[in-house]
Motif scaffolding. Structure first.
Motif, PDB file in Angstrom:
ATOM      1  N   UNK A 242       0.823  -1.196   0.000  1.00 15.26           N
ATOM      2  CA  UNK A 242       0.000   0.000   0.000  1.00 15.26           C
ATOM      3  C   UNK A 242       0.873   1.268   0.000  1.00 15.26           C
ATOM      4  N   UNK A 243       1.962   1.251   0.758  1.00 15.84           N
ATOM      5  CA  UNK A 243       2.856   2.411   0.774  1.00 15.84           C
ATOM      6  C   UNK A 243       3.435   2.661  -0.614  1.00 15.84           C
ATOM      7  N   UNK A 244       3.818   1.599  -1.306  1.00 14.39           N
ATOM      8  CA  UNK A 244       4.388   1.757  -2.640  1.00 14.39           C
ATOM      9  C   UNK A 244       3.322   2.189  -3.646  1.00 14.39           C
ATOM     10  N   UNK A 245       2.093   1.706  -3.468  1.00 19.87           N
ATOM     11  CA  UNK A 245       1.008   2.136  -4.359  1.00 19.87           C
ATOM     12  C   UNK A 245       0.774   3.637  -4.223  1.00 19.87           C
ATOM     13  N   UNK A 246       0.773   4.121  -2.984  1.00 20.10           N
ATOM     14  CA  UNK A 246       0.580   5.558  -2.756  1.00 20.10           C
ATOM     15  C   UNK A 246       1.740   6.352  -3.345  1.00 20.10           C
ATOM     16  N   UNK A 247       2.960   5.850  -3.163  1.00 20.39           N
ATOM     17  CA  UNK A 247       4.129   6.532  -3.720  1.00 20.39           C
ATOM     18  C   UNK A 247       4.005   6.660  -5.240  1.00 20.39           C
ATOM     19  N   UNK A 248       3.609   5.583  -5.903  1.00 22.25           N
ATOM     20  CA  UNK A 248       3.470   5.620  -7.355  1.00 22.25           C
ATOM     21  C   UNK A 248       2.399   6.627  -7.774  1.00 22.25           C
ATOM     22  N   UNK A 249       1.271   6.635  -7.072  1.00 21.37           N
ATOM     23  CA  UNK A 249       0.202   7.573  -7.391  1.00 21.37           C
ATOM     24  C   UNK A 249       0.633   9.022  -7.214  1.00 21.37           C
ATOM     25  N   UNK A 250       1.383   9.284  -6.137  1.00 24.02           N
ATOM     26  CA  UNK A 250       1.864  10.651  -5.895  1.00 24.02           C
ATOM     27  C   UNK A 250       2.846  11.078  -6.980  1.00 24.02           C
ATOM     28  N   UNK A 251       3.734  10.163  -7.379  1.00 26.52           N
ATOM     29  CA  UNK A 251       4.723  10.499  -8.405  1.00 26.52           C
ATOM     30  C   UNK A 251       4.058  10.838  -9.732  1.00 26.52           C
ATOM     31  N   UNK A 252       2.931  10.212 -10.027  1.00 30.74           N
ATOM     32  CA  UNK A 252       2.213  10.482 -11.273  1.00 30.74           C
ATOM     33  C   UNK A 252       1.356  11.744 -11.185  1.00 30.74           C
ATOM     34  N   UNK A 253       0.973  12.114  -9.969  1.00 30.02           N
ATOM     35  CA  UNK A 253       0.027  13.225  -9.788  1.00 30.02           C
ATOM     36  C   UNK A 253       0.570  14.543 -10.346  1.00 30.02           C
ATOM     37  N   UNK A 254       1.840  14.852 -10.049  1.00 27.88           N
ATOM     38  CA  UNK A 254       2.393  16.129 -10.471  1.00 27.88           C
ATOM     39  C   UNK A 254       2.371  16.325 -11.972  1.00 27.88           C
ATOM     40  N   UNK A 255       3.042  15.437 -12.753  1.00 24.12           N
ATOM     41  CA  UNK A 255       3.027  15.633 -14.206  1.00 24.12           C
ATOM     42  C   UNK A 255       1.649  15.464 -14.831  1.00 24.12           C
ATOM     43  N   UNK A 256       0.833  14.602 -14.262  1.00 23.23           N
ATOM     44  CA  UNK A 256      -0.493  14.379 -14.845  1.00 23.23           C
ATOM     45  C   UNK A 256      -1.391  15.596 -14.679  1.00 23.23           C
ATOM     46  N   UNK A 257      -1.331  16.207 -13.485  1.00 21.97           N
ATOM     47  CA  UNK A 257      -2.223  17.331 -13.191  1.00 21.97           C
ATOM     48  C   UNK A 257      -1.520  18.684 -13.273  1.00 21.97           C
ATOM     49  N   UNK A 258      -0.226  18.661 -13.581  1.00 20.15           N
ATOM     50  CA  UNK A 258       0.576  19.901 -13.556  1.00 20.15           C
ATOM     51  C   UNK A 258       0.379  20.614 -12.219  1.00 20.15           C
ATOM     52  N   UNK A 259       0.572  19.839 -11.155  1.00 18.33           N
ATOM     53  CA  UNK A 259       0.243  20.291  -9.802  1.00 18.33           C
ATOM     54  C   UNK A 259       1.483  20.238  -8.921  1.00 18.33           C
TER      55      UNK A 259
END
Length: 559
Positions: A242-259
């Motif tokens: 679960x920790x690694x799943x969250x890490x992967x989601x966070x890493x994708x969030x920035x470039x995906x949402x330009x956030x």
């Protein structure tokens, strides 16, 4: 007659932020006859001056003891019935303090904690946020109506003294995350309530460098580490998957949402993964030692391989990620300012197995210091330290500022010698060694590198794979004794000599080495080396295993 309320501001090294906070609090406190108390978690003249400018009382700890310790100190230093704790980086809204005092007088006794809106504010360096996540700093907005709530963040937390007496002091062993949560859980278990007051709001500010993306990410990383440890403390820690799943989601969030929240959330998740690795890689306690038999040994082989070795490599990558450009620039500047030294490096090269002698020579050649390298092949029939003594005998040791003994199977970081000596001399170390990387054959846990420090004062420095002697230590400890071929036990004795003479010795974390080609004692029997050490230490003082520890961690520029 006690003041009706005391505003308590724990702080550490942020006088500019504190100045803004006090400017907003002092007029409201004066209007109500309130006490304002600044608790400095480590004395600072700039912090004292900020408190004085706004008429606040100033109390300082002699050293950093943590946020909850500062809260407890503040509570002891006033007899006000209501204690309004705020962070040092807030700006309170008009009517904030009056709303707390009026509600405290009107609400029933079981309401032990009051809080209000905490609104994130960035005075400069605006961040582009997509709005799918909350602000990257503490934020609380439960709407325009007063109501009971589950939790009060420490940035805006008023505590009735009776509640503090009911639940006890804040737990000073708690750290960056969960510090106030653990205390509030105790209060609620005792029947206490927490009340949200819409009119008791404040802004949680970030300004200047603190508002930059890099600073926010670094703070999030440390919060992430602490939050994972708090989850472990509560028994609610998520699984590694679960920790690694969250890490992967966070890493994708920035470039995906330009956030901008993407890299900040990623840093938080990395901090949690780092703490997870700490949990998984923690070694069990060494078995009990027997005096005079094995108490001069670590009790562990220090060998790293297999799945554990892979995890340690990941641990190293996270350590390396923390070596941010600002730290590298600071260390390079310290190395460039350091006085040029004469350095002798001696070592024994084994030609029958793989070695890194060419790499070692090339890295030492980059140094700005005057370096003499004498690494020679093993002379058959002599032990390692007999070989080293033969090399030392070829030089006038008194002509050198530092003498370094180096094994032939270590990987040195780029710029090793200049940074290593800058840290060792900044710490006044007589005897020093570079820290091991996490993935490195290292038997003593105290020698593995630690995040956040450039060097550490320790009670022990090992005999290898790299040991550095300054001029004073070299005059006493070199050449090596003729009683030893393999050298075991020397380091335990050196530590006792250093203690007797008042020398500072330590480990340099800024220059971690890798020792992975050959484990210790690969070329000779361990039992023979241990027996030789017992004979050597018989009648000599030495520091036993249970006294090997880190005394204090430092950064260059501190003493």
């Amino acid at each position: 007659m006690p003041a009706p309320v005391a505003v308590i501001l724990p702080t550490a090294g942020r006088p500019r932020s504190l100045d803004v906070a006090l400017a907003s609090i002092a007029p409201q406190a004066a209007a109500l006859g309130a006490d304002v108390l600044v608790v400095d978690d480590g004395p600072s003249e700039a912090t004292r001056a900020a408190a004085r400018r706004h008429g606040a009382r100033y109390v300082a700890h002699d050293r950093g003891r943590g946020l909850n310790a500062a809260r407890n100190t503040g509570a002891r230093e006033t007899d006000a019935p209501l204690l309004a704790f705020v962070d040092d980086d807030v700006e309170v809204h008009p009517g904030w303090l009056a709303a707390l005092v009026v509600a405290d007088a009107a609400l029933p006794a079981d309401v032990g904690v009051l809080t209000g809106p905490i609104l994130a504010r960035f005075d400069d360096h605006p961040l582009r946020l997509c709005g799918r996540e909350g602000p990257p700093i503490t934020h609380l907005d439960l709407g325009p109506a007063d109501r009971d709530c589950d939790h009060a963040w420490g940035a805006n937390m008023a505590v009735h003294r009776a509640a503090l007496e009911r639940a006890g002091d804040f737990d000073e062993s708690r750290e960056l995350y969960g510090d106030e949560q653990e205390w509030q859980a105790r209060l609620k278990a005792a029947g206490g309530r927490i009340r949200y007051l819409a009119g008791a709001g404040l802004d949680h500010r970030r300004a200047g460098d603190d508002a930059r993306l890099g600073s926010l990410a670094r703070a999030a990383y440390h919060r992430g580490r602490a939050s994972r440890r708090f989850d472990v403390f509560k028994g609610t820690a998520p699984s590694p998957r679960e920790e690694l799943r969250v890490l992967a989601g966070c890493a994708l969030h920035g470039p995906r949402r330009r956030c901008a929240n993407g890299p900040i959330l990623t840093a938080h998740a990395l901090g949690r993964v780092r703490s997870l690795l700490d949990e998984r890689l923690a070694l069990p306690p060494a078995p009990p030692a027997t005096t005079g038999v094995d108490d001069f040994l670590s009790g562990r082989s220090g060998y790293v391989a297999g799945r554990r070795g892979l995890l340690l490599r990941v641990h190293d990558l996270l350590h390396d990620a923390q070596a941010l450009p600002a730290r590298a620039r600071r260390l390079r500047a310290a190395a460039a300012r350091a006085e040029r030294r004469r350095v002798l490096v001696v070592g024994v090269e084994r030609l029958d197995v793989a070695n890194l002698t060419a790499h070692i020579r090339a890295e030492l050649a980059r140094s700005r210091h005057d370096v003499t390298v004498d690494i020679a092949p093993v002379v058959a029939g002599l032990g390692k330290f007999e070989n080293l003594d033969a090399l030392l005998a070829r030089h006038d040791l008194a002509a050198f500022d530092w003498i370094i003994v180096c094994d032939d199977d270590v990987t040195l970081p780029r710029g090793f010698l200049d940074t290593f000596l800058a840290c060792a001399e900044a710490g006044g170390l007589r005897l020093a060694q570079p820290a091991h990387r996490r993935h490195s054959h290292a038997a003593w846990d105290v020698t593995r590198r630690r995040a956040g420090s450039d060097w550490r004062e320790t009670t022990f420095v090992e005999i290898g794979p790299i040991t550095a002697f300054d001029r004073t230590a070299a005059a006493v400890l070199l050449p090596f004794t003729q009683d030893l071929k393999m050298g075991w036990g020397l380091d335990a004795h050196w530590a006792a000599v250093a203690r007797e003479r008042g020398w500072r010795i330590g480990v340099v974390d800024a220059t971690p080495i890798g020792h992975t080609i050959r484990p210790a004692a690969e070329g000779y029997p361990r039992a023979t080396a241990a027996a030789e050490a017992r004979r050597f230490l018989d009648g000599r003082p030495y520091v036993p295993r249970d006294e090997v520890r880190t005394v204090a961690a430092h950064r260059v520029g501190e003493r």
